[in-house]
Enzyme design. Structure first.
Site, PDB file in Angstrom:
ATOM      1  N   ASP A 224     -10.284  10.365 -16.512  1.00  0.00           N
ATOM      2  CA  ASP A 224      -9.892   9.167 -17.248  1.00  0.00           C
ATOM      3  C   ASP A 224     -10.557   9.195 -18.619  1.00  0.00           C
ATOM      4  O   ASP A 224     -11.740   9.544 -18.724  1.00  0.00           O
ATOM      5  CB  ASP A 224     -10.321   7.915 -16.471  1.00  0.00           C
ATOM      6  N   ILE A 225      -9.813   8.854 -19.661  1.00  0.00           N
ATOM      7  CA  ILE A 225     -10.388   8.893 -21.018  1.00  0.00           C
ATOM      8  C   ILE A 225     -11.288   7.697 -21.309  1.00  0.00           C
ATOM      9  O   ILE A 225     -11.997   7.693 -22.321  1.00  0.00           O
ATOM     10  CB  ILE A 225      -9.310   9.046 -22.108  1.00  0.00           C
TER      11      ILE A 225
ATOM     12  N   ASN B 121      -3.979   0.104  -8.480  1.00  0.00           N
ATOM     13  CA  ASN B 121      -3.577  -1.157  -9.092  1.00  0.00           C
ATOM     14  C   ASN B 121      -2.054  -1.230  -9.081  1.00  0.00           C
ATOM     15  O   ASN B 121      -1.391  -0.276  -9.464  1.00  0.00           O
ATOM     16  CB  ASN B 121      -4.070  -1.239 -10.538  1.00  0.00           C
TER      17      ASN B 121
ATOM     18  N   GLY C  11      -3.489  -5.511 -12.207  1.00  0.00           N
ATOM     19  CA  GLY C  11      -4.193  -4.821 -13.274  1.00  0.00           C
ATOM     20  C   GLY C  11      -3.603  -3.475 -13.656  1.00  0.00           C
ATOM     21  O   GLY C  11      -4.244  -2.687 -14.341  1.00  0.00           O
TER      22      GLY C  11
ATOM     23  N   HIS D 132      -0.603   5.671  -9.654  1.00  0.00           N
ATOM     24  CA  HIS D 132      -1.785   6.527  -9.718  1.00  0.00           C
ATOM     25  C   HIS D 132      -2.940   5.877  -8.974  1.00  0.00           C
ATOM     26  O   HIS D 132      -2.984   4.667  -8.801  1.00  0.00           O
ATOM     27  CB  HIS D 132      -2.193   6.816 -11.169  1.00  0.00           C
ATOM     28  N   LEU D 133      -3.850   6.727  -8.515  1.00  0.00           N
ATOM     29  CA  LEU D 133      -5.094   6.284  -7.896  1.00  0.00           C
ATOM     30  C   LEU D 133      -6.237   6.538  -8.865  1.00  0.00           C
ATOM     31  O   LEU D 133      -6.264   7.575  -9.535  1.00  0.00           O
ATOM     32  CB  LEU D 133      -5.390   7.089  -6.629  1.00  0.00           C
ATOM     33  N   HIS D 134      -7.183   5.615  -8.897  1.00  0.00           N
ATOM     34  CA  HIS D 134      -8.433   5.833  -9.613  1.00  0.00           C
ATOM     35  C   HIS D 134      -9.459   6.275  -8.581  1.00  0.00           C
ATOM     36  O   HIS D 134      -9.590   5.638  -7.532  1.00  0.00           O
ATOM     37  CB  HIS D 134      -8.941   4.533 -10.252  1.00  0.00           C
TER      38      HIS D 134
END
Length: 116
Positions: A30-31, A86, A92, A99-101
């Site tokens: 993640d940036i 999310n 959010g 996608h998964l974080h």
């Protein structure tokens, strides 16, 4: 391909720091990391949301979880990690590509819920 930022990353139009990639799932940093390790697990095929999955491609959801666990261990997250999905405006979600974080690398606090 759809024209969201993750599709552009997957197509090679935007650079990303990939830590895993195959024909179905990609993982990149993640940036704007929210933890020492913050990775995004993204299906290569575009899905706006979980509701877009059908029987013939639902295995990709399971694969995303399996890949997340494998990558977490490769990143040294032996004491645990958090997976977040999310969904929708109130959930959010900022990018219209499922996608998964994956977050870890330190003790994470309780899940934050906005008081708005």
């Amino acid at each position: 391909m759809i024209d969201d930022v993750f599709c552009k990353i997957l197509a090679g139009d935007i650079p990303a720091d990939f830590v895993y990639r195959d024909d179905e799932v990609a993982v990149f940093k993640d940036i704007h990391p929210q933890a020492p390790v913050h990775l995004l697990i993204v299906p290569v095929k575009h899905f706006d949301s979980i509701g877009d999955f059908r029987d013939d491609d639902s295995h990709i959801l399971a694969k995303m979880a399996v890949v997340a666990d494998r990558v977490a261990h490769e990143q040294g997250l032996t004491k645990g990690y958090r997976l977040i999905l999310n969904e929708g405006e109130h959930g959010g979600k900022l990018v219209p590509h499922l996608h998964l974080h994956l977050l870890g690398g330190r003790r994470l606090g309780p899940k934050i819920v906005s008081s708005e």
